[in-house]
Design a protein around this motif. Structure first.
Motif, mmCIF file in Angstrom:
data_model
loop_
_atom_site.group_PDB
_atom_site.id
_atom_site.type_symbol
_atom_site.label_atom_id
_atom_site.label_comp_id
_atom_site.label_asym_id
_atom_site.label_seq_id
_atom_site.Cartn_x
_atom_site.Cartn_y
_atom_site.Cartn_z
ATOM 1 N N SER A 185 0.839 -1.194 0.000
ATOM 2 C CA SER A 185 0.000 0.000 0.000
ATOM 3 C C SER A 185 0.873 1.242 0.000
ATOM 4 C CB SER A 185 -0.872 0.040 1.257
ATOM 5 O OG SER A 185 -1.680 -1.097 1.336
ATOM 6 N N LEU B 102 1.143 5.525 0.539
ATOM 7 C CA LEU B 102 0.571 6.732 1.121
ATOM 8 C C LEU B 102 0.616 7.782 0.032
ATOM 9 C CD1 LEU B 102 -0.460 8.351 3.584
ATOM 10 C CD2 LEU B 102 1.940 8.936 4.042
ATOM 11 N N THR C 38 -4.441 2.173 -1.591
ATOM 12 C CA THR C 38 -3.689 3.382 -1.260
ATOM 13 C C THR C 38 -4.371 4.111 -0.111
ATOM 14 O OG1 THR C 38 -2.891 3.598 -3.518
ATOM 15 C CG2 THR C 38 -2.885 5.603 -2.188
ATOM 16 N N VAL C 39 -3.564 4.632 0.791
ATOM 17 C CA VAL C 39 -4.058 5.447 1.898
ATOM 18 C C VAL C 39 -3.860 6.900 1.485
ATOM 19 C CG1 VAL C 39 -3.712 6.091 4.311
ATOM 20 C CG2 VAL C 39 -3.494 3.687 3.597
ATOM 21 N N ALA D 33 -4.491 8.594 8.557
ATOM 22 C CA ALA D 33 -3.591 7.891 7.638
ATOM 23 C C ALA D 33 -2.555 7.090 8.407
ATOM 24 C CB ALA D 33 -2.916 8.884 6.693
ATOM 25 N N ALA E 219 -4.158 3.981 9.676
ATOM 26 C CA ALA E 219 -4.383 3.011 8.602
ATOM 27 C C ALA E 219 -3.088 2.305 8.225
ATOM 28 C CB ALA E 219 -4.990 3.707 7.381
ATOM 29 N N LEU E 220 -2.002 3.054 8.108
ATOM 30 C CA LEU E 220 -0.717 2.453 7.748
ATOM 31 C C LEU E 220 -0.223 1.520 8.856
ATOM 32 C CD1 LEU E 220 1.060 5.534 6.148
ATOM 33 C CD2 LEU E 220 -0.063 3.627 4.974
ATOM 34 N N ARG F 144 -2.018 -1.742 8.625
ATOM 35 C CA ARG F 144 -1.529 -2.597 7.539
ATOM 36 C C ARG F 144 -0.209 -3.259 7.910
ATOM 37 N NH1 ARG F 144 -3.894 0.792 2.503
ATOM 38 N NH2 ARG F 144 -6.005 0.618 3.296
#
Length: 149
Positions: free
Chosen positions: A82, A84, A104-105, A118, A121-122, A125
């Motif tokens: 993914s 950013l 994608t974030v 963000a 979210a990262l 993951r």
């Protein structure tokens, strides 16, 4: 561009008929194939130095400078994962929908809450064992200097 449009349509069709449990793997394989074909079509020859990665892949954070439009397909072909990205990319024709489908974030740089979201979210993951790719300078530019993160 035509290759990307056809590829995006094919991916959408494959994902819609796939069972939920297979969708992430289908997207990952498709994105890898798209990036590899795009690089070949454009005559980009990726050469690696050093030792190849061996063994199982766990969570990894890939940090790179962003020097050309080819950086994204090169990193996708090597690592997957993914990215950013700045928020407006989500609205780009074809590439925006592909980026959203690829996980994608997106972050609005002017919004602290978007940045915090963000990061969460990262982090999620990475905790799930995924790969996350970031360009800390936040933009492309010519030259070899490193800009502020």
């Amino acid at each position: 561009m035509a290759q990307t449009v056809v590829s995006a349509g094919w991916l959408e069709a494959c994902v819609r008929v796939a069972p939920d449990c297979a969708r992430d793997e289908i997207v990952a394989r498709h994105v890898h194939g798209w990036s590899t074909r795009l690089l070949k079509t454009c005559g980009v020859d990726v050469r690696l130095g050093g030792s190849p990665m061996r063994g199982p892949v766990g969570p990894r954070l890939v940090v790179a400078n962003h020097r050309s439009p080819f950086d994204i397909p090169i990193l996708l072909s090597l690592f997957g994962g993914s990215f950013l990205s700045r928020a407006d990319v989500a609205d780009w024709p074809v590439f925006g929908s592909g980026a959203r489908r690829a996980g994608t974030v997106f972050v609005d740089r002017a919004s602290r809450s978007s940045g915090a979201s963000a990061v969460r979210a990262l982090r999620g993951r990475l905790r799930a064992g995924g790969t996350v790719v970031v360009f800390p300078e936040g933009t492309t530019h010519a030259g070899d200097e490193v800009r502020e993160f």
